[in-house]
Design a protein around this motif. Structure first.
Motif, short mmCIF file in Angstrom:
data_model
loop_
_atom_site.label_atom_id
_atom_site.label_comp_id
_atom_site.label_asym_id
_atom_site.label_seq_id
_atom_site.Cartn_x
_atom_site.Cartn_y
_atom_site.Cartn_z
N ILE A 31 38.32 27.42 35.61
CA ILE A 31 39.67 27.05 35.17
C ILE A 31 40.11 27.99 34.06
N SER A 32 41.35 28.44 34.14
CA SER A 32 41.90 29.33 33.10
C SER A 32 42.74 28.51 32.12
N ILE A 33 42.82 28.99 30.89
CA ILE A 33 43.41 28.21 29.80
C ILE A 33 44.47 29.05 29.08
N LYS A 34 45.65 28.50 28.94
CA LYS A 34 46.73 29.16 28.21
C LYS A 34 46.31 29.43 26.77
N ASP A 35 46.73 30.55 26.24
CA ASP A 35 46.19 31.03 24.97
C ASP A 35 46.28 30.03 23.81
N HIS A 36 47.36 29.26 23.72
CA HIS A 36 47.51 28.43 22.52
C HIS A 36 46.72 27.13 22.56
N ILE A 37 45.95 26.94 23.65
CA ILE A 37 45.11 25.75 23.76
C ILE A 37 43.71 26.11 23.25
N MET A 38 43.19 25.31 22.34
CA MET A 38 41.95 25.70 21.67
C MET A 38 40.71 25.59 22.56
N VAL A 39 39.98 26.69 22.59
CA VAL A 39 38.68 26.71 23.26
C VAL A 39 37.66 27.14 22.20
N LYS A 40 36.71 26.29 21.98
CA LYS A 40 35.75 26.49 20.90
C LYS A 40 35.13 27.89 20.94
N ILE A 97 48.78 24.05 36.51
CA ILE A 97 49.43 24.96 37.46
C ILE A 97 48.36 25.26 38.51
N ALA A 98 48.71 25.16 39.78
CA ALA A 98 47.68 25.26 40.81
C ALA A 98 48.27 25.77 42.10
N THR A 99 47.43 25.87 43.12
CA THR A 99 47.87 26.41 44.40
C THR A 99 48.06 25.33 45.46
N SER A 100 47.87 24.07 45.08
CA SER A 100 48.13 23.00 46.05
C SER A 100 48.62 21.76 45.34
N ALA A 101 49.35 20.94 46.09
CA ALA A 101 49.84 19.68 45.53
C ALA A 101 48.69 18.78 45.12
N MET A 109 43.08 27.26 39.18
CA MET A 109 43.88 26.26 38.47
C MET A 109 43.87 26.62 36.99
N GLY A 110 45.00 26.36 36.34
CA GLY A 110 45.04 26.64 34.92
C GLY A 110 45.78 25.55 34.20
N ILE A 111 45.61 25.51 32.86
CA ILE A 111 46.41 24.53 32.15
C ILE A 111 47.44 25.23 31.27
N GLY A 112 48.65 24.68 31.38
CA GLY A 112 49.76 25.18 30.59
C GLY A 112 50.36 24.04 29.80
N THR A 113 51.48 24.33 29.15
CA THR A 113 52.20 23.31 28.39
C THR A 113 53.68 23.54 28.62
N GLY A 169 53.13 32.07 31.35
CA GLY A 169 53.28 33.15 32.32
C GLY A 169 51.99 33.90 32.62
N GLY A 170 51.05 33.90 31.69
CA GLY A 170 49.75 34.50 31.99
C GLY A 170 49.06 33.68 33.07
N GLU A 171 49.16 32.38 32.98
CA GLU A 171 48.60 31.48 33.99
C GLU A 171 49.19 31.75 35.37
N SER A 172 50.54 31.80 35.43
CA SER A 172 51.15 31.90 36.76
C SER A 172 50.83 33.23 37.42
N ALA A 173 50.83 34.32 36.64
CA ALA A 173 50.51 35.63 37.21
C ALA A 173 49.07 35.63 37.72
N LEU A 174 48.17 35.10 36.92
CA LEU A 174 46.74 35.11 37.29
C LEU A 174 46.48 34.24 38.52
N ILE A 175 47.05 33.04 38.54
CA ILE A 175 46.77 32.10 39.64
C ILE A 175 47.41 32.61 40.94
N ALA A 176 48.62 33.19 40.82
CA ALA A 176 49.29 33.71 42.02
C ALA A 176 48.49 34.83 42.67
N LEU A 177 47.74 35.55 41.84
CA LEU A 177 46.91 36.65 42.37
C LEU A 177 45.54 36.16 42.82
N HIS A 178 45.30 34.87 42.76
CA HIS A 178 44.01 34.26 43.10
C HIS A 178 42.92 34.63 42.10
#
Lengths: 564, 564
Positions: free
Chosen positions: B149-158, B294-298, B243-247, B230-239
Motif C-alpha cells: 500500500i502506498s501512502i500520501k506524503d502528509h500521512i505519518m509513517v514511523k 484510491i484503488a483500481t476496483s470498487a 491501493m493508496g491512502i489519500g485525504t 496526485g502522487g497516489e493517482s499517478a502511481l496507482i494508474a501505472l500499476h
C-alpha cells in the motif's frame, strides 16, 4: 419524518443587555411576565392550594399530591412508559391525564417557582383531539399518544416565548417554529402544556433568573433544585410532569436530576436533535451541549431516545449522527453478564461529601455481591479539564469566571481557538488511552465497561453555593454519555458516615480553595432530606449500553423503581 | 485494537516559511531530498528503464508494465482484494508481489515524478517476515496480509519524513509514530514501501511542490494527475501500487482518482481514522478532511473501509464516530432494486466540458435501460458554497484566493468564526431540505437515493490550469460521501459530443469569469487520452450505501471492472 425544519436559531436572538441602563424598564418586564404567568394559572383557580404554605416548611415534596383525587394520584405516579400504555389501553383518557398533571404543576409553581410559559388550554385542547382520534380510529397517533411533556424554557415551542431568563428576550422570542425535538414529540402524540425555568445564560448549575427569580428544591426549599434544567427537575420531582426535556453542556441535565432524585441522560453530542434552542452560543463548535430527558424511571430515558430517533432526525438536522436507536442493547444484548465497573471516588480536586461517598460504597458492595467486578478509577486532570472547558465557549458567557480565565475574558483569536481545540483533542486522547489501559487491571482483560461516579461533590447545596462542576463537565469535555439514577435519600438525624477506609484513601485536608469552600460547607443538617443520586458513564455514542448497564446496576442495588 | 496512539499532530510542525529569505538554502534542501530519493531508487538499478523516454511522448501509461515479466504483469493487474486472496492462497508470495510493484513504482517515478519517500528495503524485509509467518503458521497476520500500500506524503509513517512538500519541514518531520490509519494497515498485514507526492499546503487540486516539483498524468503528461493526492493517482494508474491512502478536504481524493481513471472514496468526516496527518490546519473544527482509499476496483474501496473499522479506531481516536462497517449494505442489503438517481448536469457556475456531459448522458441512458429512475438534480448555491468554504479554514492557507475572500485574508475573530459556522449550518440545512424535497419528484415518493455528478467540469486539465473545485468541495461542505468511478476514456480524434438537448437545457454563454476561462479552455486535442470518471454522492455517514449503489450503477453501464 419531520418536514424540512431549518434550525430556527439561525436568526440571531435580540442582543442581551449585559448592563441594564434602565432599571425601571427592567423591573417592568419581569413584573409583566410574572403577572402573565399568574393570570394563566388563575384561569383554573381550583388547582391552586387554598392555604398559603409558610416559607418555614422546607420539605414540600408531598404537598401537591396530597391534594389529588385517588385517580389523579394514581395517574401522576405512573412513569411515562406506563402512562403511554395506560392511555393506549384506554385506562385513562389523555384529558384526565393532562388534567392531573396541570393540577400538580399549578401547586408546584406556587411552591417552587418552576414554571415559565403556561399553556394548559392549548394542551387540554390537543388532549381532547387525541382522545377523539383514538376513540374514532382505535389507533394512537404515535408512540407518545397523550403523554404530557414539559419543556425547558430555552427550547423553542411554536407560539410561545423563549425568553430563557433574559429580560431582553422577553416577549421578543416567540418561536415561529418548534425545535426539532419538540416537533418530533408533537408528531409522536405528546401533549405540551408548560415550559420550565432555567437560569440566565444557562451556564449555571442552579436556577435563578431576572425574569422569574429563583426555583427551589421540593425536598428542601433551602436547597437548589440544580440547573440549568432546574425548573424541570423541581416540577418532575413533584409529579407535575412525567418527563421533561433539558439540555446539558456542563451538567445541566444530570445535576438537576441528581438534586431532585430523578433519572437523567446526557448523551453524546449529535445523537439527539439539538436544533431550535435559544442560546447565546450558536455557531460555537468547540463545545456543544446535548438535549436529553429527565424522568422518573430508567426505562423512560430509553423511551425518549427511541422515539426521537424513530423519526430519523438526521434527515433534517445535518449535524446529527445517523445511528438508529438500539433498544436491544438497552435490553441487554451485548452487555457482559459480569460487568467491570471503575469507581471514581474522588476527582483529585474536590472530595465528595460523606453521603456521596456512602452511596458509592453501598453501590460498590451491592455490585460485588451481585458478582460484578469493581476497580478504582484513577482520576486524571479534572482541574485541567475545567480550565480547558471554560476556555472553549465564547467567554463572554462565562462572565462569572472572567477573572479566573486566561486572556482576561477577552475574545480569543482564531489561532488561539485552534490551539485550544488541539488541547481539547489531546485531553480526549489522553483520557481515552487511560480508559483503554484499564484492561490491564480487570480480571477479564477487558476494559472497564463503565465509570460509576458522583454527579457532584455534594447533595443539592444551599442556593447560590454551587462551586464545582468537575464531576459532570469532565464528561462533556470527553463527550461520553452519562446517566443519573437515584440511590437513596439523606436524613440528617443520627447520620453516621460509612467507613470507606478499606475502599479508598482520601485526603483529610483541602487541596485547594474550591475544596476548602466545599469541605467547610459540610453539615448534615443543611442537606436534610436531599436525594442521593449517582452517575454511570460509558464511552462515546454508547447511550444504549449506558442505559442497559444502569439497569444492571439498579438491579444489583435493588433500588430499581423503588422511588421515594 | 491499536494501542493508545495519541494523535501525533498535537506537536505543532515547524513553522512554514511563507517568504524564503534564503533562496540558496531553499534550493539546497530540495536538491538533497531529490538526491536522497534517487539514491534509494538506484539501489535497485535493474528496475529503472534503461532508455530515456522523450518528453514528447505524452501517454506513458503502458510503458512500465511493458517491462515486466509475465508473472509481474499478472500480479500488478490484480486489485487489492485479488492480491490478498492470492497471497493467502499462496499463489504468490508477499515478496514477489512487492517486488513487482517496486519495479513498476521505480519506472512510474522516472516518468511522472510521483514518489517522495522510498523504502523498498524496509518493505521487502517485512514481506519476507510475512511469508515466513504464513509458511510456518498457515495463518495470515491480518486481512491485508502481504498487500503493498502506498501512502500520501502528509500521512505519518514511523521513521520517515513527513515533509508534505514544504521545504521548511524537510528532514524535520521524521515521524516518531504511525498515523492511526497506517498503524491499522500495518497490523492488518499491509506492506508499506513508498510515500507519494502532494502539493505544498495540500489545498490544491494539482500536485506540485517546492521539494520535488510537479507530478504528471500518466495518460497524458501535459495534464495534471490531479491533487492533492496526485502522487497516489499517478502511481496507482501505472500499476505501481494496488491501493493508496489519500485525504480529501475539497476534492483531494476524488479529483486525482477521476483524472487518472481510478476509484476513490471520500467518506464523511470522522468515519475513517484521521489522526497522524501532518498539515497546517490542526485544531480547525470548521471544516475537516477525510482520509480514504484510491484503488483500481470498487470492491477495494470497501475492503479498505472494512479493515479500518474492524480495528475499532474509535477506541483510540476520540473524534471518530463508532459506526461499524456494514458490508451487507455494500453487498445490497436495504438498497432499493429500483434506484432513484438525480443527475447534477451543471452546478450553475461552470458548465462541464462535453466529454463530462457525454458520460452523464450515457450513464443516464444505461440506468434507465436497467430499470432505474433518473431525475434532474436542481443545483443550488454552488458559488455560495465555495465562497463559504474558503472562509472556513485558517485563511492564511488560502493565499491564492486571498484577494478574493472577504476580510482581505486577515484572520477572523471568534465572533466572525461563529457567524461563518452558522452560515455553514444554514447551508447544510438548506441543501438537506432540498434533497428531502425530491420525494415530490420521484415516482416512488421516496427521496432520491443518490446524486450522480461530474467530479470536475473538465477532464484532467493541463498543468496549472485547475480553476473550479465546486463539483467536489460542495460535498465536503455538506459532509456527504462521494465515490468516484471510471466510465470511459476520451479520445480527441473525430470527437463529436452527444446531443443532450432533450436531457437538460444548458446556457451557451459563460455566466462568470471562472466559467469563461474553463469554456475557453475546451479543445478536444488538449484532453486526448484523458480518463473519464463520475461521482456518486449519498447522504452523510452512508458510505456503505454509496458503494453499494455504485456497484449497481456500474453494473447498469456494464463497465464494472472492464478497466482501460
Amino acid at each position: 419524518m419531520p418536514d424540512g425544519i431549518v434550525p430556527s436559531t439561525l436568526t440571531p436572538p435580540p442582543a442581551i443587555m449585559t448592563e441594564c441602563s434602565q432599571p425601571a424598564l427592567w423591573k417592568n418586564i419581569s413584573d409583566r411576565k410574572v403577572a402573565d404567568r399568574k393570570a394563566l394559572l388563575d384561569q383554573w383557580p381550583d388547582w391552586h392550594l387554598q392555604e398559603v404554605t409558610p416559607e418555614s416548611i422546607k420539605d414540600i415534596s408531598k404537598i401537591p399530591i396530597s391534594h389529588l383525587t385517588a385517580r389523579e394520584y394514581e395517574i401522576v405516579h405512573l412513569d411515562a412508559t406506563g402512562l403511554v400504555e395506560a392511555i393506549r389501553d384506554r385506562r385513562y383518557t389523555s384529558i384526565e391525564v393532562l388534567w392531573a398533571f396541570c393540577h400538580v404543576a399549578t401547586i408546584a409553581q406556587d411552591l417552587t417557582n418552576c414554571l415559565t410559559e403556561v399553556f394548559f388550554g392549548e394542551g387540554l385542547k390537543r388532549a381532547a383531539e387525541l382522545d377523539k382520534h383514538l376513540e374514532e380510529t382505535g389507533e394512537v397517533v404515535g408512540p407518545l399518544h397523550g403523554l404530557p411533556i414539559s419543556i425547558k424554557d430555552h427550547i423553542m415551542v411554536k407560539g410561545h416565548d423563549t425568553a430563557t431568563g433574559y429580560i431582553a428576550w422577553a416577549y421578543k422570542t416567540v418561536a415561529s417554529k418548534d425545535a426539532v425535538a419538540v416537533d418530533i414529540l408533537k408528531k409522536a402524540g405528546a401533549v405540551l402544556y408548560v415550559k420550565t425555568a432555567n437560569p440566565q445564560t444557562l451556564l449555571a448549575l442552579e436556577t435563578n433568573n431576572n425574569i422569574y427569580g429563583r426555583t427551589s428544591n421540593p425536598f428542601n426549599r433551602s436547597l437548589t433544585p440544580g440547573g440549568s434544567s432546574g425548573g424541570e427537575s423541581a416540577l418532575i420531582a413533584l409529579h407535575g410532569s412525567p418527563m421533561g426535556i433539558g439540555t446539558d453542556i456542563g451538567g445541566s441535565i444530570r445535576i438537576p436530576a441528581a438534586h431532585c432524585g430523578l433519572y437523567g441522560l446526557k448523551g453524546s453530542v449529535a445523537r439527539m436533535p439539538h436544533a431550535g434552542l435559544m442560546g447565546s452560543h450558536d455557531g460555537m463548535d468547540a463545545i456543544i451541549g446535548a438535549l436529553g430527558p429527565i424522568a422518573t424511571s430508567a426505562r423512560d430515558l430509553a423511551l425518549f431516545c427511541r422515539v426521537m430517533l424513530q423519526y430519523q432526525p438526521w434527515l433534517i438536522e445535518p449535524p446529527l449522527i445517523e445511528i438508529p436507536w438500539k433498544q436491544e442493547v438497552v435490553d441487554g444484548q451485548g452487555i457482559p453478564k459480569r460487568l467491570s465497573i471503575a469507581i471514581l471516588w474522588d476527582d483529585g480536586v474536590v472530595k465528595p461529601h460523606p453521603p456521596v461517598l456512602d452511596a458509592l460504597k453501598r453501590t460498590k458492595d451491592a455490585l460485588i455481591r451481585a458478582g460484578h467486578e469493581v476497580i478504582v478509577w484513577e482520576s486524571v486532570d479534572h482541574q485541567e479539564s475545567w480550565d480547558l472547558l471554560v476556555r472553549l465557549p465564547d467567554k463572554t458567557l462565562f462572565s462569572r469566571w472572567r477573572r479566573r480565565v486566561p486572556n482576561g475574558g477577552n475574545p480569543f483569536t482564531v489561532a488561539e481557538i485552534f490551539k485550544i481545540n488541539l488541547a481539547r483533542e489531546a485531553f480526549r486522547a489522553k483520557i481515552t488511552a487511560h480508559w483503554n489501559a484499564t484492561e490491564a487491571r480487570t480480571s477479564t482483560g477487558r476494559q472497564v465497561d463503565a465509570v460509576l461516579s458522583p454527579v457532584a461533590p455534594t447533595l443539592a447545596p444551599p442556593h447560590d453555593s454551587t462551586s464545582w462542576w468537575g464531576y459532570t463537565s469532565y464528561w462533556n469535555l470527553m463527550d461520553f454519555p452519562g446517566a443519573v439514577f437515584p440511590v437513596d435519600r439523606f436524613y440528617a438525624q443520627d447520620y453516621r458516615p460509612l467507613d470507606i477506609s478499606s475502599d479508598i484513601k482520601l485526603p483529610s485536608q483541602a487541596r485547594n480553595d474550591t475544596e476548602k469552600i466545599i469541605l467547610d460547607q459540610w453539615d448534615p443538617a443543611i442537606y436534610d432530606n436531599a436525594p442521593v443520586c449517582l452517575q454511570l458513564v460509558g464511552r462515546r455514542l454508547n447511550e444504549e449500553k449506558v442505559l442497559g448497564m444502569m439497569q444492571v446496576v439498579e438491579s444489583a442495588i435493588g433500588s430499581a423503581r423503588s422511588g421515594f
